[in-house]
Design a protein around this motif. Sequence first.
Motif, PDB file in Angstrom:
ATOM      1  N   THR A 266      42.246  45.076  46.582  1.00 40.86           N
ATOM      2  CA  THR A 266      41.062  44.350  47.047  1.00 40.86           C
ATOM      3  C   THR A 266      40.002  44.279  45.960  1.00 40.86           C
ATOM      4  OG1 THR A 266      41.511  45.033  49.317  1.00 40.86           O
ATOM      5  CG2 THR A 266      39.277  44.244  48.832  1.00 40.86           C
ATOM      6  N   ALA A 267      39.774  45.377  45.252  1.00 40.92           N
ATOM      7  CA  ALA A 267      38.776  45.383  44.170  1.00 40.92           C
ATOM      8  C   ALA A 267      39.142  44.370  43.093  1.00 40.92           C
ATOM      9  CB  ALA A 267      38.646  46.784  43.574  1.00 40.92           C
ATOM     10  N   ILE A 268      40.419  44.324  42.721  1.00 39.52           N
ATOM     11  CA  ILE A 268      40.863  43.353  41.710  1.00 39.52           C
ATOM     12  C   ILE A 268      40.637  41.931  42.226  1.00 39.52           C
ATOM     13  CG2 ILE A 268      42.886  42.420  40.518  1.00 39.52           C
ATOM     14  CD1 ILE A 268      43.905  45.343  40.312  1.00 39.52           C
TER      15      ILE A 268
ATOM     16  N   SER B 286      38.755  36.668  41.871  1.00 44.38           N
ATOM     17  CA  SER B 286      38.644  35.374  42.552  1.00 44.38           C
ATOM     18  C   SER B 286      37.835  35.422  43.848  1.00 44.38           C
ATOM     19  CB  SER B 286      40.041  34.834  42.854  1.00 44.38           C
ATOM     20  OG  SER B 286      40.689  35.674  43.805  1.00 44.38           O
ATOM     21  N   ARG B 287      36.976  36.415  43.979  1.00 44.60           N
ATOM     22  CA  ARG B 287      36.205  36.561  45.229  1.00 44.60           C
ATOM     23  C   ARG B 287      37.140  36.546  46.444  1.00 44.60           C
ATOM     24  NH1 ARG B 287      32.019  32.021  43.963  1.00 44.60           N
ATOM     25  NH2 ARG B 287      31.635  32.623  41.828  1.00 44.60           N
ATOM     26  N   LEU B 288      38.136  37.414  46.367  1.00 43.42           N
ATOM     27  CA  LEU B 288      39.158  37.539  47.424  1.00 43.42           C
ATOM     28  C   LEU B 288      39.921  36.235  47.654  1.00 43.42           C
ATOM     29  CD1 LEU B 288      37.251  39.765  49.989  1.00 43.42           C
ATOM     30  CD2 LEU B 288      39.074  40.462  48.426  1.00 43.42           C
TER      31      LEU B 288
ATOM     32  N   GLY C 130      44.118  26.667  37.346  1.00 43.58           N
ATOM     33  CA  GLY C 130      43.797  28.061  37.094  1.00 43.58           C
ATOM     34  C   GLY C 130      42.385  28.176  36.569  1.00 43.58           C
ATOM     35  N   SER C 131      42.129  29.293  35.922  1.00 47.76           N
ATOM     36  CA  SER C 131      40.815  29.508  35.326  1.00 47.76           C
ATOM     37  C   SER C 131      40.678  28.646  34.078  1.00 47.76           C
ATOM     38  CB  SER C 131      40.635  30.985  34.956  1.00 47.76           C
ATOM     39  OG  SER C 131      41.417  31.308  33.816  1.00 47.76           O
TER      40      SER C 131
ATOM     41  N   GLY D 198      46.050  31.763  40.052  1.00 46.14           N
ATOM     42  CA  GLY D 198      46.000  32.323  41.385  1.00 46.14           C
ATOM     43  C   GLY D 198      44.906  33.334  41.640  1.00 46.14           C
ATOM     44  N   PRO D 199      44.904  33.883  42.854  1.00 50.31           N
ATOM     45  CA  PRO D 199      43.843  34.813  43.237  1.00 50.31           C
ATOM     46  C   PRO D 199      43.817  36.087  42.399  1.00 50.31           C
ATOM     47  CG  PRO D 199      45.536  34.709  44.945  1.00 50.31           C
ATOM     48  CD  PRO D 199      45.846  33.645  43.939  1.00 50.31           C
TER      49      PRO D 199
END
Length: 171
Positions: free
Chosen positions: A11-13, A18-20, A98-99, A105-106
């Motif tokens: 969850t922290a990652i 990606s803000r979850l 992507g970024s 992805g997330p």
Amino acid sequence: RSFGTSPRIITAILIIESRLGSFRMPWNAANAYANLAFLLDPAYLEAIQNRYADRYPQLRDEATIARAKRKAKWAAAELGYLVHIANHLGIDPLSLSGSFAGALGPAQFIPSSFWIFGMDGNQDGLADPQNMTDANLSMGNYLRKYGWQEDAPPEQKRKALWYYNHSEVYV
């Protein structure tokens, strides 16, 4: 659970990356890697230097040029992995977003990392970096391979996170 990685770390990652999963990365991943890979072309590198060296004199520095060439080789390889992922998913590689730097992805995997560590978390037969369930399982796989264990000393956990993102602040 599959890889002994706690939900709080995953969850922290996801919050950082990606803000979850709520922040969709709109940039074309292939373009990110292709733009860097073009620096392998001496004429293109020279054109970049001619256009920007007055503002950025370090573009003529040998160390900067050597680093740019290393990054260009890396980017060309990442572009290859991006094509492998697209072929695996049965989609056009140019459709992968992507970024701005090409992370997918997330979980913001670079293509080579997802190709190596990507897992099919939702049991649909495909490991997809854009799928949250696949990304979660893939993160657990990645962290375990780099030494994450819930009962490990903090330094071992930090080292596993450092491999995920080479930033002390991130860790």
